[in-house]
Write a protein that holds these residues in place. Structure first.
Motif, PDB file in Angstrom:
ATOM      1  N   ALA A   1     -10.465  -1.887  29.088  1.00 47.13           N
ATOM      2  CA  ALA A   1     -11.079  -3.205  29.272  1.00 47.13           C
ATOM      3  C   ALA A   1     -10.066  -4.330  29.102  1.00 47.13           C
ATOM      4  O   ALA A   1     -10.218  -5.408  29.691  1.00 47.13           O
ATOM      5  CB  ALA A   1     -12.234  -3.380  28.283  1.00 47.13           C
ATOM      6  N   LYS A   2      -9.013  -4.074  28.323  1.00 45.11           N
ATOM      7  CA  LYS A   2      -8.014  -5.110  28.069  1.00 45.11           C
ATOM      8  C   LYS A   2      -6.840  -5.062  29.034  1.00 45.11           C
ATOM      9  O   LYS A   2      -6.311  -6.108  29.427  1.00 45.11           O
ATOM     10  CB  LYS A   2      -7.511  -4.998  26.628  1.00 45.11           C
ATOM     11  CG  LYS A   2      -8.583  -5.296  25.586  1.00 45.11           C
ATOM     12  CD  LYS A   2      -8.050  -5.199  24.166  1.00 45.11           C
ATOM     13  CE  LYS A   2      -9.138  -5.530  23.149  1.00 45.11           C
ATOM     14  NZ  LYS A   2      -8.645  -5.476  21.750  1.00 45.11           N
ATOM     15  N   ILE A   3      -6.403  -3.856  29.412  1.00 46.34           N
ATOM     16  CA  ILE A   3      -5.193  -3.771  30.230  1.00 46.34           C
ATOM     17  C   ILE A   3      -5.477  -3.621  31.720  1.00 46.34           C
ATOM     18  O   ILE A   3      -4.581  -3.833  32.541  1.00 46.34           O
ATOM     19  CB  ILE A   3      -4.277  -2.608  29.780  1.00 46.34           C
ATOM     20  CG1 ILE A   3      -4.901  -1.257  30.115  1.00 46.34           C
ATOM     21  CG2 ILE A   3      -3.943  -2.721  28.299  1.00 46.34           C
ATOM     22  CD1 ILE A   3      -3.949  -0.087  29.920  1.00 46.34           C
ATOM     23  N   ASP A   4      -6.707  -3.255  32.091  1.00 44.20           N
ATOM     24  CA  ASP A   4      -7.007  -3.005  33.501  1.00 44.20           C
ATOM     25  C   ASP A   4      -8.078  -3.924  34.101  1.00 44.20           C
ATOM     26  O   ASP A   4      -7.899  -4.474  35.181  1.00 44.20           O
ATOM     27  CB  ASP A   4      -7.454  -1.550  33.694  1.00 44.20           C
ATOM     28  CG  ASP A   4      -6.274  -0.606  33.887  1.00 44.20           C
ATOM     29  OD1 ASP A   4      -5.153  -1.095  34.109  1.00 44.20           O
ATOM     30  OD2 ASP A   4      -6.473   0.614  33.798  1.00 44.20           O
TER      31      ASP A   4
ATOM     32  N   ALA B   1      -5.755  -0.914  38.677  1.00 43.85           N
ATOM     33  CA  ALA B   1      -5.912  -0.126  37.449  1.00 43.85           C
ATOM     34  C   ALA B   1      -4.703   0.785  37.249  1.00 43.85           C
ATOM     35  O   ALA B   1      -4.227   1.434  38.179  1.00 43.85           O
ATOM     36  CB  ALA B   1      -7.185   0.707  37.518  1.00 43.85           C
ATOM     37  N   LEU B   2      -4.199   0.819  36.018  1.00 42.96           N
ATOM     38  CA  LEU B   2      -3.059   1.681  35.676  1.00 42.96           C
ATOM     39  C   LEU B   2      -3.482   2.910  34.880  1.00 42.96           C
ATOM     40  O   LEU B   2      -2.847   3.960  34.976  1.00 42.96           O
ATOM     41  CB  LEU B   2      -2.034   0.884  34.855  1.00 42.96           C
ATOM     42  CG  LEU B   2      -1.448  -0.369  35.503  1.00 42.96           C
ATOM     43  CD1 LEU B   2      -0.496  -1.063  34.539  1.00 42.96           C
ATOM     44  CD2 LEU B   2      -0.734  -0.035  36.808  1.00 42.96           C
ATOM     45  N   LEU B   3      -4.525   2.780  34.066  1.00 42.21           N
ATOM     46  CA  LEU B   3      -4.951   3.866  33.184  1.00 42.21           C
ATOM     47  C   LEU B   3      -5.959   4.746  33.911  1.00 42.21           C
ATOM     48  O   LEU B   3      -7.067   4.310  34.240  1.00 42.21           O
ATOM     49  CB  LEU B   3      -5.556   3.287  31.902  1.00 42.21           C
ATOM     50  CG  LEU B   3      -6.055   4.276  30.843  1.00 42.21           C
ATOM     51  CD1 LEU B   3      -4.981   5.311  30.509  1.00 42.21           C
ATOM     52  CD2 LEU B   3      -6.489   3.525  29.592  1.00 42.21           C
TER      53      LEU B   3
ATOM     54  N   ARG C   1      -0.214   5.221  35.030  1.00 44.59           N
ATOM     55  CA  ARG C   1       0.615   5.393  36.229  1.00 44.59           C
ATOM     56  C   ARG C   1       0.743   4.092  36.997  1.00 44.59           C
ATOM     57  O   ARG C   1      -0.228   3.362  37.184  1.00 44.59           O
ATOM     58  CB  ARG C   1      -0.003   6.455  37.157  1.00 44.59           C
ATOM     59  CG  ARG C   1      -0.108   7.828  36.509  1.00 44.59           C
ATOM     60  CD  ARG C   1      -0.760   8.827  37.432  1.00 44.59           C
ATOM     61  NE  ARG C   1      -0.794  10.156  36.829  1.00 44.59           N
ATOM     62  CZ  ARG C   1      -1.313  11.229  37.411  1.00 44.59           C
ATOM     63  NH1 ARG C   1      -1.858  11.127  38.609  1.00 44.59           N
ATOM     64  NH2 ARG C   1      -1.289  12.399  36.795  1.00 44.59           N
ATOM     65  N   ALA C   2       1.972   3.824  37.455  1.00 43.82           N
ATOM     66  CA  ALA C   2       2.195   2.661  38.319  1.00 43.82           C
ATOM     67  C   ALA C   2       1.619   2.971  39.688  1.00 43.82           C
ATOM     68  O   ALA C   2       1.678   4.126  40.158  1.00 43.82           O
ATOM     69  CB  ALA C   2       3.687   2.372  38.413  1.00 43.82           C
ATOM     70  N   PRO C   3       1.055   1.979  40.366  1.00 44.88           N
ATOM     71  CA  PRO C   3       0.515   2.214  41.708  1.00 44.88           C
ATOM     72  C   PRO C   3       1.622   2.573  42.693  1.00 44.88           C
ATOM     73  O   PRO C   3       2.738   2.078  42.589  1.00 44.88           O
ATOM     74  CB  PRO C   3      -0.141   0.870  42.058  1.00 44.88           C
ATOM     75  CG  PRO C   3       0.557  -0.137  41.210  1.00 44.88           C
ATOM     76  CD  PRO C   3       0.903   0.574  39.935  1.00 44.88           C
TER      77      PRO C   3
END
Length: 225
Positions: free
Chosen positions: A200-203, A209-211, A222-224
């Motif tokens: 909820a905080k990082i994505d 979305a990374l997580l 993961r990086a896109p």
């Protein structure tokens, strides 16, 4: 920071591990000097805290072997022997600092922080990056796309573990051990709850979305592509 504690006294180890994790550090614990040498040489640690008297391989020999292999990770010796000759021997073996048992945890933390502030003899990674997500291990701050993220201590530690393993799957068991020091399954949703809060905080405030949740496996940052 990611710290390796090599200590065979169960009481001392539990005391140190608990304190370091409460201070927001990732701490792995081993009780054997030979295992300590293997992990310190193989893994990327910011600091090694080692007892001098260890089964398998004593602390002095462990550190000499590390230094002989070119490993310059800072080492703090914990020991019950505190004579001048003992301290000199520990420092000459390659140790960076020396703390005599019994000790106050506040002093241990002061020495850990002092070692963290030293200019490294080798490049030590203190800033983790995945795409536009950054984690500063010294300042204990997190940012994404230049925006500061307000992370609780456990969320910070959880994110550090995921970022150190970026692109790889991190299992629930690994997270229970490295973030919560559970070496068994407590049958709770603590991992899932914290992953949800972290996501909820990082994505969620950002377009990509990374997580990722890897079905029947765990989680991966993961990086896109």
């Amino acid at each position: 920071m990611r710290i390796l504690l090599v200590e065979d006294d169960a009481g001392t180890a539990a005391f140190v591990v608990r304190g370091l994790r409460e201070a927001g550090h990732v701490c792995d614990h081993l009780a054997d000097g030979q295992d300590g040498l293997f992990h310190a040489a193989r893994e990327d640690y910011d600091l090694v805290i080692a007892d001098r008297m260890l089964p398998g391989l004593d602390g002095l020999s462990m550190v000499r072997a590390l230094r002989g292999a070119g490993n310059r990770t800072p080492v703090l010796f914990l020991t019950a022997v505190g004579g001048v000759d003992d301290r000199v021997e520990g420092l000459e073996a390659g140790g960076d600092d020396y703390l005599v048992k019994p000790f106050a945890f506040a002093e241990l933390m002061a020495r850990v922080n002092a070692l963290a502030r030293r200019p490294p003899l080798q490049q030590v990674q203190t800033l983790l990056k995945v795409a536009d997500l950054e984690l500063d291990l010294v300042r204990r701050t997190a940012r994404r796309a230049g925006q500061e993220l307000d992370l609780l201590p456990k969320e910070f530690t959880l994110l550090e573990v995921l970022m150190r393993n970026a692109g790889r799957v991190v299992t629930r068991t690994m997270l229970l051990e490295r973030v919560w020091d559970f070496h068994f399954d407590p049958k709770t949703t603590v991992v899932e709850t914290h992953i949800s809060r972290l996501r909820a905080k990082i994505d969620k405030p950002f377009p990509v979305a990374l997580l990722q949740t890897i079905k029947n496996a765990g989680y991966s940052l993961r990086a896109p592509r």
